[in-house]
Design a protein around this motif. Sequence first.
Motif, PDB file in Angstrom:
ATOM      1  N   THR A  37      91.072 -59.041  10.093  1.00  0.00           N
ATOM      2  CA  THR A  37      92.321 -59.810  10.167  1.00  0.00           C
ATOM      3  C   THR A  37      93.029 -59.878   8.818  1.00  0.00           C
ATOM      4  OG1 THR A  37      91.335 -61.112  11.939  1.00  0.00           O
ATOM      5  CG2 THR A  37      93.318 -62.008  10.935  1.00  0.00           C
ATOM      6  N   ASN A  38      92.273 -60.106   7.764  1.00  0.00           N
ATOM      7  CA  ASN A  38      92.858 -60.212   6.429  1.00  0.00           C
ATOM      8  C   ASN A  38      93.521 -58.901   6.002  1.00  0.00           C
ATOM      9  OD1 ASN A  38      93.253 -61.970   4.144  1.00  0.00           O
ATOM     10  ND2 ASN A  38      91.887 -60.599   3.034  1.00  0.00           N
ATOM     11  N   GLN A  39      92.851 -57.780   6.262  1.00  0.00           N
ATOM     12  CA  GLN A  39      93.416 -56.470   5.913  1.00  0.00           C
ATOM     13  C   GLN A  39      94.712 -56.210   6.691  1.00  0.00           C
ATOM     14  OE1 GLN A  39      89.866 -54.358   7.036  1.00  0.00           O
ATOM     15  NE2 GLN A  39      89.331 -53.892   4.913  1.00  0.00           N
ATOM     16  N   LEU A  40      94.706 -56.573   7.969  1.00  0.00           N
ATOM     17  CA  LEU A  40      95.927 -56.391   8.782  1.00  0.00           C
ATOM     18  C   LEU A  40      97.069 -57.245   8.239  1.00  0.00           C
ATOM     19  CD1 LEU A  40      94.407 -56.343  12.379  1.00  0.00           C
ATOM     20  CD2 LEU A  40      95.676 -54.471  11.306  1.00  0.00           C
ATOM     21  N   ALA A  41      96.766 -58.501   7.902  1.00  0.00           N
ATOM     22  CA  ALA A  41      97.796 -59.409   7.377  1.00  0.00           C
ATOM     23  C   ALA A  41      98.401 -58.833   6.098  1.00  0.00           C
ATOM     24  CB  ALA A  41      97.202 -60.794   7.122  1.00  0.00           C
ATOM     25  N   GLU A  42      97.551 -58.335   5.209  1.00  0.00           N
ATOM     26  CA  GLU A  42      98.026 -57.740   3.956  1.00  0.00           C
ATOM     27  C   GLU A  42      98.880 -56.508   4.209  1.00  0.00           C
ATOM     28  OE1 GLU A  42      95.280 -56.713   0.749  1.00  0.00           O
ATOM     29  OE2 GLU A  42      94.507 -58.766   0.901  1.00  0.00           O
ATOM     30  N   LYS A  43      98.358 -55.620   5.038  1.00  0.00           N
ATOM     31  CA  LYS A  43      99.031 -54.346   5.316  1.00  0.00           C
ATOM     32  C   LYS A  43     100.401 -54.569   5.974  1.00  0.00           C
ATOM     33  CE  LYS A  43      97.645 -49.767   6.320  1.00  0.00           C
ATOM     34  NZ  LYS A  43      97.777 -48.987   5.137  1.00  0.00           N
ATOM     35  N   MET A  44     100.482 -55.611   6.822  1.00  0.00           N
ATOM     36  CA  MET A  44     101.724 -55.875   7.571  1.00  0.00           C
ATOM     37  C   MET A  44     102.658 -56.845   6.855  1.00  0.00           C
ATOM     38  SD  MET A  44     100.044 -56.150  11.363  1.00  0.00           S
ATOM     39  CE  MET A  44     101.616 -56.356  12.196  1.00  0.00           C
ATOM     40  N   GLY A  45     102.169 -57.488   5.812  1.00  0.00           N
ATOM     41  CA  GLY A  45     102.987 -58.485   5.114  1.00  0.00           C
ATOM     42  C   GLY A  45     103.224 -59.726   5.958  1.00  0.00           C
ATOM     43  N   LEU A  46     102.220 -60.078   6.772  1.00  0.00           N
ATOM     44  CA  LEU A  46     102.333 -61.255   7.640  1.00  0.00           C
ATOM     45  C   LEU A  46     101.322 -62.309   7.228  1.00  0.00           C
ATOM     46  CD1 LEU A  46     102.546 -59.600  11.187  1.00  0.00           C
ATOM     47  CD2 LEU A  46     104.409 -60.667   9.917  1.00  0.00           C
ATOM     48  N   ASP A  47     101.572 -63.521   7.653  1.00  0.00           N
ATOM     49  CA  ASP A  47     100.665 -64.624   7.431  1.00  0.00           C
ATOM     50  C   ASP A  47      99.354 -64.378   8.189  1.00  0.00           C
ATOM     51  OD1 ASP A  47     100.213 -67.467   6.578  1.00  0.00           O
ATOM     52  OD2 ASP A  47     100.057 -67.717   8.757  1.00  0.00           O
ATOM     53  N   TYR A  48      98.230 -64.724   7.569  1.00  0.00           N
ATOM     54  CA  TYR A  48      96.901 -64.540   8.163  1.00  0.00           C
ATOM     55  C   TYR A  48      96.824 -65.201   9.544  1.00  0.00           C
ATOM     56  CZ  TYR A  48      91.842 -64.859   8.770  1.00  0.00           C
ATOM     57  OH  TYR A  48      90.575 -64.765   9.272  1.00  0.00           O
ATOM     58  N   LYS A  49      97.334 -66.431   9.647  1.00  0.00           N
ATOM     59  CA  LYS A  49      97.271 -67.179  10.913  1.00  0.00           C
ATOM     60  C   LYS A  49      98.064 -66.473  12.010  1.00  0.00           C
ATOM     61  CE  LYS A  49      94.957 -71.056  10.065  1.00  0.00           C
ATOM     62  NZ  LYS A  49      93.663 -71.252  10.678  1.00  0.00           N
ATOM     63  N   ALA A  50      99.183 -65.869  11.666  1.00  0.00           N
ATOM     64  CA  ALA A  50      99.995 -65.147  12.656  1.00  0.00           C
ATOM     65  C   ALA A  50      99.212 -63.948  13.187  1.00  0.00           C
ATOM     66  CB  ALA A  50     101.316 -64.691  12.032  1.00  0.00           C
ATOM     67  N   VAL A  51      98.584 -63.205  12.284  1.00  0.00           N
ATOM     68  CA  VAL A  51      97.793 -62.034  12.695  1.00  0.00           C
ATOM     69  C   VAL A  51      96.607 -62.498  13.528  1.00  0.00           C
ATOM     70  CG1 VAL A  51      96.384 -60.091  11.895  1.00  0.00           C
ATOM     71  CG2 VAL A  51      98.548 -60.615  10.753  1.00  0.00           C
ATOM     72  N   GLN A  52      95.971 -63.585  13.116  1.00  0.00           N
ATOM     73  CA  GLN A  52      94.836 -64.135  13.860  1.00  0.00           C
ATOM     74  C   GLN A  52      95.257 -64.471  15.295  1.00  0.00           C
ATOM     75  OE1 GLN A  52      93.365 -67.925  12.318  1.00  0.00           O
ATOM     76  NE2 GLN A  52      91.294 -67.074  12.344  1.00  0.00           N
ATOM     77  N   TYR A  53      96.429 -65.067  15.455  1.00  0.00           N
ATOM     78  CA  TYR A  53      96.950 -65.400  16.784  1.00  0.00           C
ATOM     79  C   TYR A  53      97.140 -64.123  17.622  1.00  0.00           C
ATOM     80  CZ  TYR A  53     100.243 -66.433  20.462  1.00  0.00           C
ATOM     81  OH  TYR A  53     100.860 -66.504  21.687  1.00  0.00           O
ATOM     82  N   HIS A  54      97.789 -63.102  17.036  1.00  0.00           N
ATOM     83  CA  HIS A  54      98.023 -61.850  17.764  1.00  0.00           C
ATOM     84  C   HIS A  54      96.703 -61.186  18.163  1.00  0.00           C
ATOM     85  CE1 HIS A  54     102.287 -62.009  17.405  1.00  0.00           C
ATOM     86  NE2 HIS A  54     102.273 -61.949  16.079  1.00  0.00           N
ATOM     87  N   MET A  55      95.714 -61.246  17.266  1.00  0.00           N
ATOM     88  CA  MET A  55      94.416 -60.644  17.573  1.00  0.00           C
ATOM     89  C   MET A  55      93.757 -61.363  18.753  1.00  0.00           C
ATOM     90  SD  MET A  55      94.615 -58.190  15.625  1.00  0.00           S
ATOM     91  CE  MET A  55      93.123 -57.402  16.177  1.00  0.00           C
ATOM     92  N   THR A  56      93.896 -62.676  18.805  1.00  0.00           N
ATOM     93  CA  THR A  56      93.344 -63.453  19.919  1.00  0.00           C
ATOM     94  C   THR A  56      94.010 -63.042  21.227  1.00  0.00           C
ATOM     95  OG1 THR A  56      92.888 -65.308  18.444  1.00  0.00           O
ATOM     96  CG2 THR A  56      92.977 -65.805  20.796  1.00  0.00           C
ATOM     97  N   VAL A  57      95.333 -62.913  21.210  1.00  0.00           N
ATOM     98  CA  VAL A  57      96.073 -62.496  22.407  1.00  0.00           C
ATOM     99  C   VAL A  57      95.646 -61.091  22.828  1.00  0.00           C
ATOM    100  CG1 VAL A  57      98.371 -61.893  23.308  1.00  0.00           C
ATOM    101  CG2 VAL A  57      98.071 -63.981  21.955  1.00  0.00           C
ATOM    102  N   LEU A  58      95.565 -60.179  21.877  1.00  0.00           N
ATOM    103  CA  LEU A  58      95.181 -58.797  22.191  1.00  0.00           C
ATOM    104  C   LEU A  58      93.738 -58.721  22.699  1.00  0.00           C
ATOM    105  CD1 LEU A  58      96.872 -56.955  19.190  1.00  0.00           C
ATOM    106  CD2 LEU A  58      97.526 -56.786  21.606  1.00  0.00           C
TER     107      LEU A  58
END
Length: 101
Positions: A37-58
């Motif tokens: 999750t942290n790597q995705l957040a960094e790579k995408m320039g998004l907040d960690y919590k936002a990526v965490q939410y998307h990962m949960t949905v996916l």
Amino acid sequence: MADPDARRLLWFLFAGSRGGENRIRIIDLLKEQPYNTNQLAEKMGLDYKAVQYHMTVLEKNNMVTKAGEKYGVLYFISNYLEHNIDAFYEVKAKIDRKARK
């Protein structure tokens, strides 16, 4: 040929909701290699919590699977998505065409 239920689910996840664009970006990255999750957040320039939410949905919708524990968890695209990848590309292409109009 993709399963019609898969196509509907893909439309819902990627075109029918506000976070669809970010979820498409996540899937595109995970097709190249696994990320946490942290790597995705960094790579995408998004907040960690936002990526965490998307990962949960996916994950809930069987688009991604994970291996490992806690902060070491790596995400991969699921076998289900792999099997229906043509439908994913089809939905993505239609979304891209709509965005360009």
